[in-house]
Scaffold this motif. Structure first.
Motif, PDB file in Angstrom:
ATOM      1  N   THR A 163       0.830  -1.201   0.000  1.00 43.50           N
ATOM      2  CA  THR A 163       0.000   0.000   0.000  1.00 43.50           C
ATOM      3  C   THR A 163       0.866   1.253   0.000  1.00 43.50           C
ATOM      4  OG1 THR A 163      -1.751  -1.173   1.183  1.00 43.50           O
ATOM      5  CG2 THR A 163      -1.819   1.224   1.235  1.00 43.50           C
ATOM      6  N   GLU A 164       1.924   1.268   0.788  1.00 45.11           N
ATOM      7  CA  GLU A 164       2.828   2.418   0.790  1.00 45.11           C
ATOM      8  C   GLU A 164       3.440   2.638  -0.585  1.00 45.11           C
ATOM      9  OE1 GLU A 164       5.793   2.831   3.720  1.00 45.11           O
ATOM     10  OE2 GLU A 164       4.426   2.594   5.412  1.00 45.11           O
ATOM     11  N   ALA A 165       3.843   1.549  -1.226  1.00 45.83           N
ATOM     12  CA  ALA A 165       4.424   1.672  -2.557  1.00 45.83           C
ATOM     13  C   ALA A 165       3.395   2.237  -3.538  1.00 45.83           C
ATOM     14  CB  ALA A 165       4.938   0.314  -3.028  1.00 45.83           C
ATOM     15  N   ARG A 166       2.161   1.781  -3.443  1.00 44.09           N
ATOM     16  CA  ARG A 166       1.127   2.257  -4.359  1.00 44.09           C
ATOM     17  C   ARG A 166       0.767   3.720  -4.073  1.00 44.09           C
ATOM     18  NH1 ARG A 166      -3.613  -2.088  -4.552  1.00 44.09           N
ATOM     19  NH2 ARG A 166      -4.320  -0.640  -6.186  1.00 44.09           N
ATOM     20  N   LEU A 175      -6.998   2.561  -4.123  1.00 35.28           N
ATOM     21  CA  LEU A 175      -6.740   1.837  -2.877  1.00 35.28           C
ATOM     22  C   LEU A 175      -7.909   1.867  -1.903  1.00 35.28           C
ATOM     23  CD1 LEU A 175      -3.047   2.908  -2.136  1.00 35.28           C
ATOM     24  CD2 LEU A 175      -3.858   0.563  -2.370  1.00 35.28           C
ATOM     25  N   LEU A 176      -8.862   2.769  -2.124  1.00 32.88           N
ATOM     26  CA  LEU A 176      -9.868   3.023  -1.095  1.00 32.88           C
ATOM     27  C   LEU A 176     -10.656   1.780  -0.722  1.00 32.88           C
ATOM     28  CD1 LEU A 176     -11.174   6.509  -2.291  1.00 32.88           C
ATOM     29  CD2 LEU A 176      -9.477   6.005  -0.529  1.00 32.88           C
ATOM     30  N   SER A 177     -11.196   1.076  -1.715  1.00 34.84           N
ATOM     31  CA  SER A 177     -12.023  -0.096  -1.400  1.00 34.84           C
ATOM     32  C   SER A 177     -11.189  -1.200  -0.767  1.00 34.84           C
ATOM     33  CB  SER A 177     -12.713  -0.605  -2.664  1.00 34.84           C
ATOM     34  OG  SER A 177     -11.748  -0.990  -3.641  1.00 34.84           O
ATOM     35  N   GLU A 178      -9.957  -1.395  -1.234  1.00 29.76           N
ATOM     36  CA  GLU A 178      -9.094  -2.441  -0.672  1.00 29.76           C
ATOM     37  C   GLU A 178      -8.753  -2.127   0.787  1.00 29.76           C
ATOM     38  OE1 GLU A 178      -5.742  -3.519  -3.122  1.00 29.76           O
ATOM     39  OE2 GLU A 178      -6.764  -2.733  -4.900  1.00 29.76           O
ATOM     40  N   LEU A 179      -8.462  -0.854   1.067  1.00 29.04           N
ATOM     41  CA  LEU A 179      -8.114  -0.489   2.435  1.00 29.04           C
ATOM     42  C   LEU A 179      -9.310  -0.630   3.369  1.00 29.04           C
ATOM     43  CD1 LEU A 179      -5.793   2.579   1.813  1.00 29.04           C
ATOM     44  CD2 LEU A 179      -5.175   0.479   3.027  1.00 29.04           C
ATOM     45  N   ARG A 180     -10.498  -0.267   2.890  1.00 27.59           N
ATOM     46  CA  ARG A 180     -11.681  -0.415   3.750  1.00 27.59           C
ATOM     47  C   ARG A 180     -11.947  -1.895   4.045  1.00 27.59           C
ATOM     48  NH1 ARG A 180     -14.120   4.312   4.711  1.00 27.59           N
ATOM     49  NH2 ARG A 180     -13.915   6.012   3.197  1.00 27.59           N
ATOM     50  N   ALA A 181     -11.776  -2.756   3.045  1.00 22.43           N
ATOM     51  CA  ALA A 181     -11.960  -4.192   3.276  1.00 22.43           C
ATOM     52  C   ALA A 181     -10.906  -4.729   4.242  1.00 22.43           C
ATOM     53  CB  ALA A 181     -11.903  -4.933   1.947  1.00 22.43           C
ATOM     54  N   HIS A 182      -9.676  -4.262   4.077  1.00 21.94           N
ATOM     55  CA  HIS A 182      -8.580  -4.681   4.957  1.00 21.94           C
ATOM     56  C   HIS A 182      -8.881  -4.292   6.406  1.00 21.94           C
ATOM     57  CE1 HIS A 182      -4.461  -5.574   6.163  1.00 21.94           C
ATOM     58  NE2 HIS A 182      -4.340  -4.349   6.654  1.00 21.94           N
ATOM     59  N   LEU A 183      -9.363  -3.058   6.618  1.00 17.67           N
ATOM     60  CA  LEU A 183      -9.643  -2.589   7.976  1.00 17.67           C
ATOM     61  C   LEU A 183     -10.886  -3.249   8.552  1.00 17.67           C
ATOM     62  CD1 LEU A 183      -8.692   1.141   7.520  1.00 17.67           C
ATOM     63  CD2 LEU A 183      -7.691  -0.426   9.194  1.00 17.67           C
ATOM     64  N   ALA A 184     -11.837  -3.620   7.703  1.00 14.20           N
ATOM     65  CA  ALA A 184     -13.009  -4.341   8.207  1.00 14.20           C
ATOM     66  C   ALA A 184     -12.588  -5.674   8.815  1.00 14.20           C
ATOM     67  CB  ALA A 184     -14.012  -4.549   7.079  1.00 14.20           C
ATOM     68  N   ALA A 185     -11.568  -6.299   8.223  1.00 16.54           N
ATOM     69  CA  ALA A 185     -11.086  -7.586   8.737  1.00 16.54           C
ATOM     70  C   ALA A 185     -10.076  -7.415   9.860  1.00 16.54           C
ATOM     71  CB  ALA A 185     -10.474  -8.399   7.594  1.00 16.54           C
ATOM     72  N   HIS A 186      -9.340  -6.283   9.845  1.00 15.96           N
ATOM     73  CA  HIS A 186      -8.258  -6.068  10.816  1.00 15.96           C
ATOM     74  C   HIS A 186      -8.359  -4.636  11.359  1.00 15.96           C
ATOM     75  CE1 HIS A 186      -6.609  -9.778   9.147  1.00 15.96           C
ATOM     76  NE2 HIS A 186      -6.722  -9.227   7.947  1.00 15.96           N
ATOM     77  N   PRO A 187      -9.325  -4.357  12.216  1.00 13.17           N
ATOM     78  CA  PRO A 187      -9.597  -2.971  12.627  1.00 13.17           C
ATOM     79  C   PRO A 187      -8.557  -2.351  13.543  1.00 13.17           C
ATOM     80  CG  PRO A 187     -11.005  -4.508  13.823  1.00 13.17           C
ATOM     81  CD  PRO A 187     -10.299  -5.311  12.783  1.00 13.17           C
ATOM     82  N   LEU A 188      -7.596  -3.118  14.037  1.00 11.44           N
ATOM     83  CA  LEU A 188      -6.595  -2.568  14.955  1.00 11.44           C
ATOM     84  C   LEU A 188      -5.286  -2.216  14.263  1.00 11.44           C
ATOM     85  CD1 LEU A 188      -7.148  -4.892  18.046  1.00 11.44           C
ATOM     86  CD2 LEU A 188      -8.244  -2.712  17.497  1.00 11.44           C
TER      87      LEU A 188
END
Length: 613
Positions: A163-166, A175-188
């Motif tokens: 994500t940093e590279a992108r 990146l928005l949808s991927e990051l939201r899905a990532h945080l939904a699974a890993h909120p911390l």
């Protein structure tokens, strides 16, 4: 025979390009345990702990040998039997874990070298090895659980590095949808919250970016009871300030490294370069060794923090200022000097506000909460070569938020006490100066000829001053002012203990005021210590048990009060386990015993000379 073992998802075994079913879950666990320890012997007891979740059954060894025999029929001599152990021989490319970690390391190096395009390709290839949770379908609560957890954590880290590279390559909108899905699974994952904030910010949706920070703060508070960490708070502050460093720059413009969006932000306030150190005391001829110790602490590897302690009048501030000037060229981002005046009422929040204003933060913009001030301070000074000198500290809490969190800034704390709860600091304690250094200082102020003419009287004067630099400065100033005055005359005047403290005052210098401040600091924390000081001043040499009886406390409580006096450099332990007061402290304590507490409070209102305390 070519093998391919896959652990990053459901455990799979391929032999010469064909997928082979390893068998039931426990046989797959045997395969996974041997593969993850490839080319190393795994003992049967250890292998059993990888297969069974609780105590292995009595038949565990026989079962393991059966599973190993079944695997050997598929893998041949790649599975080697050892005495009470097995070893699986694999080439690095035959295990998906090894390939994933190799590519992740390469991608991380490309990211660090500001090659986001290369990092994107390599890190994407690393993540392509994953087909699901590591070790999927195997028995859980076994010795392999920590291995699976570590691998899953590595997967999350690589996703965030990708994500940093992108972000560095300008792909924030994708990146928005991927990051939201990532945080939904890993909120911390605080790092991912920061990435989502930055992606939204670069898409022009600043309100949404700030809302994400609010959401992150709520999640962290609800699940962990924690505030966001320094990096996330720094990013939030930079967005509020519309920091130009946050904006994406097309290739060919100003360089933007992959780590800059999160790790290297600076709030967009005007950085003032403070030069607040008082003048270098040129007449300071003592404490050369201790000054060198402070300089060494400031120039050592981070964190660079030193606490200078000593009795009232021992020259703590003078030493700190001189050391600060000695290293000022190493701190081009400025030097901040804060004098707390040994006021116990000063809070850490007030100290932080004073420092932030010195660094150019408008008073109206200084946050109200102490933790926010501390976070902004750490953000401002991260990586900057800034020297802080905080004088007159009475307790560790006043300066704890200023302790350097990494390389760059340095801190000198001047205190009467040792501040033992401050971790990771170098301590330089000032003892009474020796007779040679005392004579050198007197000679600098009064002239060497006058002292050379009266060596015996000079020795008496040095003894009366008791190693106090403040007392020596005053005595030297008095000798220098009196044209033709003899050292013996001054010694005779000072020999009368009742008038000694009256004479050890000159213009704004006063031993009595210095001692009054030091005693007031101790008394504010422990009234019994003040009463103990008065008792010892009235009756020197009183045994501890006798003092305890007279004060109506236990001997243990009396010892604690005396230890407080020792920590504040107002008392000393003798060789026999008793306590004694230095000469000038004893004179002042006798005054206290005679006039009572009121004089202590009145005297403490007068700040003593900042050069000598």
């Amino acid at each position: 025979m070519e093998l391919q073992i896959r652990l990053l998802g459901t455990v799979e075994l391929c032999v010469d390009g064909e997928t082979v079913t390893p068998g039931a879950a426990k046989r797959r666990a045997v395969l996974a345990g041997l593969a993850i320890e490839a080319n190393h012997s795994v003992s049967l007891p250890r292998l059993a702990r990888m297969v069974w979740s609780d105590h292995p059954p009595t038949s565990a060894t026989a079962n393991l040998r059966t599973h190993a025999a079944g695997l050997r029929r598929t893998m041949g001599d790649r599975l080697v039997a050892r005495p009470q152990a097995y070893e699986l021989r694999l080439a690095p490319h035959e295990l998906d874990v090894t390939e994933f970690q190799r590519l992740a390391g390469q991608g991380r190096s490309l990211l660090a070298s500001a090659d986001p395009a290369g990092a994107i390709d390599t890190l994407t290839s690393a993540l392509a090895w994953w087909r699901g949770p590591s070790g999927d379908g195997l028995p859980r609560s076994t010795a392999l659980d920590n291995r699976w957890a570590a691998l899953d954590e590595q997967r999350l880290q690589v996703f965030e590095e990708l994500t940093e590279a992108r972000l560095a390559a300008g792909e924030h909108a994708h990146l928005l949808s991927e990051l939201r899905a990532h945080l939904a699974a890993h909120p911390l994952r605080e790092r991912a919250w920061g990435h989502l904030m930055l992606a939204l910010y670069r898409c022009g949706d600043v309100p949404a970016a700030l809302t994400v920070y609010r959401d992150a703060r709520a999640v962290l508070d609800e699940q962990l009871g924690l505030e966001p960490g320094a990096e996330l708070a720094r990013l939030h502050r930079a967005m509020l300030d519309r920091a130009p460093e946050l904006s994406y720059v097309e290739p060919g413009g100003a360089a933007v490294t992959a780590s800059a969006p999160v790790a290297d932000l600076r709030p967009a306030v005007g950085w003032a370069v403070p030069r607040e150190l008082p003048a270098d005391p040129l007449t300071y001829v003592a404490r050369t060794g201790e000054t060198a110790d402070v300089v060494a602490a400031l120039t050592a590897e981070a964190p660079a923090a030193v606490v200078v302690t000593g009795a009232p009048g021992s020259g703590k501030t003078t030493l700190a200022v001189r050391a600060g000037h000695a290293v000022s060229d190493l701190f081009p981002d400025g030097q901040v000097f804060v004098d707390l005046g040994y006021r116990t009422s000063v809070t850490a929040g007030e100290v932080l506000a004073r420092v932030l204003r010195a660094l150019g933060v408008p008073a109206a913009d200084v946050p109200e909460k102490t933790d926010e001030r501390a976070g902004w301070f750490r953000s401002l000074v991260a990586g900057r070569r800034l020297l802080l000198v905080v004088d007159g500290v009475t307790r560790a809490a006043q300066v704890r938020p200023l302790l350097p969190a990494g390389p760059g800034p340095a801190l000198i704390t001047v205190a009467q006490r040792h501040l033992g709860s401050l971790d990771g600091v170098r301590r330089v304690a000032l003892r009474p100066v020796g007779s040679a250094q005392a004579r050198d200082l007197l000679a600098t102020l009064a002239g060497p000829e006058q002292l050379a003419a009266e060596p015996a009287a000079t020795a008496d004067l040095v003894r009366i001053c008791g190693g106090s630099l403040l007392a020596l400065r005053i005595a030297g100033a008095r000798l220098g002012r009196r044209s033709g005055a003899s050292v013996s005359t001054l010694v005779a005047e000072l020999g009368d203990g009742r008038a000694r403290l009256d004479l050890l005052a000159y213009e704004d210098l006063s031993v009595r005021a210095s001692l009054a401040t030091g005693v007031a600091v101790v008394r504010s924390d422990d009234e019994l210590a003040g009463r103990m000081l008065e008792l010892l001043g009235a009756r020197p040499g009183t045994p501890v048990h006798t003092a305890a009886d007279q004060l109506g406390v236990s001997p243990q409580r009396a010892h604690r009060a005396l230890d407080d006096l020792v920590d504040a450099h107002l008392a000393q332990r003798d060789r026999h386990g008793g306590y004694r007061l230095p000469t000038l402290v004893s004179d002042y304590a006798a005054e206290l015993a005679a006039v009572g507490h009121v004089s202590v409070r009145e005297a403490a209102e007068h700040l003593f000379d900042p050069w000598a305390a």
